[in-house]
Design an enzyme around this catalytic site. Structure first.
Site, PDB file in Angstrom:
ATOM      1  N   CYS A 119      49.808  33.757  28.614  1.00  0.00           N
ATOM      2  CA  CYS A 119      48.664  32.903  28.285  1.00  0.00           C
ATOM      3  C   CYS A 119      47.335  33.621  28.483  1.00  0.00           C
ATOM      4  CB  CYS A 119      48.695  31.634  29.116  1.00  0.00           C
ATOM      5  SG  CYS A 119      50.280  30.810  29.069  1.00  0.00           S
ATOM      6  N   HIS A 260      42.211  27.766  29.830  1.00  0.00           N
ATOM      7  CA  HIS A 260      43.560  27.733  29.253  1.00  0.00           C
ATOM      8  C   HIS A 260      44.035  26.291  29.204  1.00  0.00           C
ATOM      9  CE1 HIS A 260      47.561  28.531  28.180  1.00  0.00           C
ATOM     10  NE2 HIS A 260      48.087  28.316  29.374  1.00  0.00           N
ATOM     11  N   ASN A 290      50.536  23.357  25.403  1.00  0.00           N
ATOM     12  CA  ASN A 290      50.246  24.724  25.834  1.00  0.00           C
ATOM     13  C   ASN A 290      50.734  25.691  24.754  1.00  0.00           C
ATOM     14  OD1 ASN A 290      50.160  27.231  27.052  1.00  0.00           O
ATOM     15  ND2 ASN A 290      51.130  26.593  28.954  1.00  0.00           N
TER      16      ASN A 290
HETATM   17  N1  COA Z   1      60.014  13.511  31.759  1.00  0.00           N
HETATM   18  C1  COA Z   1      60.390  12.734  32.789  1.00  0.00           C
HETATM   19  N2  COA Z   1      60.671  13.206  34.013  1.00  0.00           N
HETATM   20  C2  COA Z   1      60.559  14.541  34.187  1.00  0.00           C
HETATM   21  C3  COA Z   1      60.170  15.412  33.153  1.00  0.00           C
HETATM   22  C4  COA Z   1      59.907  14.833  31.905  1.00  0.00           C
HETATM   23  N3  COA Z   1      59.508  15.579  30.844  1.00  0.00           N
HETATM   24  N4  COA Z   1      60.152  16.671  33.628  1.00  0.00           N
HETATM   25  C5  COA Z   1      60.498  16.606  34.918  1.00  0.00           C
HETATM   26  N5  COA Z   1      60.758  15.312  35.245  1.00  0.00           N
HETATM   27  C6  COA Z   1      61.155  14.780  36.551  1.00  0.00           C
HETATM   28  C7  COA Z   1      61.821  15.798  37.422  1.00  0.00           C
HETATM   29  O1  COA Z   1      63.198  15.896  37.119  1.00  0.00           O
HETATM   30  C8  COA Z   1      61.569  15.239  38.803  1.00  0.00           C
HETATM   31  O2  COA Z   1      62.508  14.227  39.025  1.00  0.00           O
HETATM   32  P1  COA Z   1      63.159  14.057  40.509  1.00  0.00           P
HETATM   33  O3  COA Z   1      61.984  13.735  41.392  1.00  0.00           O
HETATM   34  O4  COA Z   1      64.092  12.928  40.298  1.00  0.00           O
HETATM   35  O5  COA Z   1      63.781  15.368  40.803  1.00  0.00           O
HETATM   36  C9  COA Z   1      60.206  14.571  38.657  1.00  0.00           C
HETATM   37  O6  COA Z   1      59.993  14.395  37.255  1.00  0.00           O
HETATM   38  C10 COA Z   1      59.081  15.394  39.229  1.00  0.00           C
HETATM   39  O7  COA Z   1      59.205  16.717  38.727  1.00  0.00           O
HETATM   40  P2  COA Z   1      58.235  17.848  39.139  1.00  0.00           P
HETATM   41  O8  COA Z   1      58.653  19.118  38.483  1.00  0.00           O
HETATM   42  O9  COA Z   1      58.098  17.841  40.628  1.00  0.00           O
HETATM   43  O10 COA Z   1      56.879  17.313  38.487  1.00  0.00           O
HETATM   44  P3  COA Z   1      55.425  17.836  38.667  1.00  0.00           P
HETATM   45  O11 COA Z   1      54.582  16.748  39.167  1.00  0.00           O
HETATM   46  O12 COA Z   1      55.372  19.156  39.350  1.00  0.00           O
HETATM   47  O13 COA Z   1      55.035  18.076  37.141  1.00  0.00           O
HETATM   48  C11 COA Z   1      54.732  19.889  35.614  1.00  0.00           C
HETATM   49  C12 COA Z   1      55.733  19.036  36.378  1.00  0.00           C
HETATM   50  C13 COA Z   1      55.512  20.942  34.836  1.00  0.00           C
HETATM   51  C14 COA Z   1      54.006  19.001  34.634  1.00  0.00           C
HETATM   52  C15 COA Z   1      53.736  20.523  36.605  1.00  0.00           C
HETATM   53  O14 COA Z   1      54.438  21.138  37.669  1.00  0.00           O
HETATM   54  C16 COA Z   1      52.881  21.538  35.951  1.00  0.00           C
HETATM   55  O15 COA Z   1      52.133  21.213  35.049  1.00  0.00           O
HETATM   56  N6  COA Z   1      52.901  22.780  36.411  1.00  0.00           N
HETATM   57  C17 COA Z   1      52.133  23.846  35.842  1.00  0.00           C
HETATM   58  C18 COA Z   1      52.818  24.263  34.597  1.00  0.00           C
HETATM   59  C19 COA Z   1      51.965  25.102  33.729  1.00  0.00           C
HETATM   60  O16 COA Z   1      50.844  24.775  33.479  1.00  0.00           O
HETATM   61  N7  COA Z   1      52.544  26.185  33.252  1.00  0.00           N
HETATM   62  C20 COA Z   1      51.964  27.037  32.332  1.00  0.00           C
HETATM   63  C21 COA Z   1      51.036  27.967  33.003  1.00  0.00           C
HETATM   64  S1  COA Z   1      50.518  29.103  31.830  1.00  0.00           S
END
Ligand code: COA
Length: 333
Positions: A119, A260, A290
């Protein structure tokens, strides 16, 4: 190329972007994986993303964005001396996507190559080209962020497939003339201790795709979202502060921050930490998700064309991605 010790100022003379026609909404995704518009929107700020058509490659999107940037810059493709495509989703592992773009544009006087910085790639390219133009090595450059992430997403993994989309953004850089804008300061960084947080583990020489592992999704994006989130906020804040300081600016001097486009919560956290006045942070991830290297380039083009800032304004671009990598640029438009 000349070896003369010069130090030209460098400006962004034109921008362009392209996204594919097909829209994939959160509701559409909820039909194939266990997710919902509510979950995706509240956690990320994304409503929909674009998906490239069958037969539409990264180079095709890159060339479409590039033509618009060239048009705005008033340059013919044949006048371009350097093309850098930032991508992690190249048409082919080799040759570089930039070579296909050179051919598609008819930019036959340009040197063309790719960089892989996820990215952060578009701003890595901006820093490299700024130096090469400032030194007098090249008169101008076309930098492009372009991705077809839909080809590298595991569409059965709800934790990643909801995040990404396809598209391309481009900018023409050239020596600036008196009274024109200028790239004031740039910064980039890498932390290779954290390669495991966000990667495509298969499909390279470390783990070729074979008949044994072909069904295991090794050649798709894998991410530890929470960890990435934490690093993204810290690194982007630091990088943005560095370029603001180097450009001798204060937060209130910034007309627009273009971050970003990965997650609205990351963007909000950075805006708060930078103390940039409210309403000065550009967001379009609700429409595109993204798009990795393309994201900041598309956002720059849309922000510029929508009048989010004007000639003479100071803007800050800041990015973060796999590697981990990060970068920022302060620009007087
Ligand atoms: N829909 C519904 N539930 C989902 C899901 C979806 N698309 N994706 C994950 N879940 C669930 C998980 O399984 C988890 O369930 P559990 O508690 O029963 O295990 C729950 O939601 C929480 O998951 P978690 O991964 O802890 O969520 P989060 O609050 O960290 O959000 C992201 C996930 C990916 C949105 C977040 O971590 C994020 O944005 N991170 C940065 C990613 C990023 O920007 N990457 C690119 C950088 S260039």
């Amino acid at each position: 190329m000349s070896g003369a010790a010069t130090n030209y100022e460098v400006c962004i003379a034109g921008t362009g972007s392209y996204v594919p026609e097909r829209v994939l909404s959160n509701e559409d995704l909820a039909k194939s994986v266990d997710t919902s518009d509510e979950w995706i929107f509240t956690r990320t700020g994304i409503r929909e993303r674009r998906i490239a058509a069958e037969g539409e490659f990264t180079s095709h999107m890159a060339s479409k964005a590039a033509r618009k940037a060239l048009e705005q810059a008033g340059l013919e493709a044949s006048e371009i001396k350097l093309i850098i495509v930032a991508t992690i989703t190249p048409d082919t592992l080799t040759p570089a996507t930039a070579c296909y773009v050179q051919q598609q544009l008819g930019a036959m006087n340009a040197v063309a190559f790719d960089i892989s910085a996820a990215c952060s790639g578009f701003l890595y390219a901006m820093k490299i080209c700024k130096r090469l133009i400032a030194d007098g090595a090249f008169e101008n450059a076309l930098i492009i962020g372009a991705e077809k992430l839909s080809a590298f997403v595991n569409w059965e993994d709800r934790s990643t497939c909801v995040l990404f989309g396809d598209g391309a953004g481009a900018a023409v850089l050239r020596r600036s003339l008196p009274g024109e804008g200028e790239i004031l300061a740039t910064e980039m960084g890498t932390d290779g201790n954290l390669t495991h947080l966000l990667n495509i583990p298969g499909g390279g020489s470390a783990c070729p795709i074979t008949s044994e592992n072909v069904g295991t999704h090794l050649a798709t994006l894998a991410m530890q979202g929470k960890e990435v989130f934490k690093h993204a906020v810290n690194r982007m804040k630091e990088a943005a502060e560095t370029v603001i300081r180097r450009a001798n600016l204060q937060a209130e001097d910034i007309a627009c921050v273009i971050p970003h486009q990965a997650n609205l919560r990351i963007i909000d956290a950075i805006a708060e930490r930078l103390s940039v006045p409210e309403g000065r942070v550009f967001v379009n991830l609700d429409k595109y998700g993204n798009t990795s290297a393309a994201a900041v380039a598309i956002a720059l083009d849309e922000a510029a064309r929508s009048g989010a800032f004007k000639r003479g304004d100071n803007i800050v671009l800041v990015v973060f991605g796999a590697g981990l990598t990060w970068a920022a640029a302060a620009v007087r438009w």
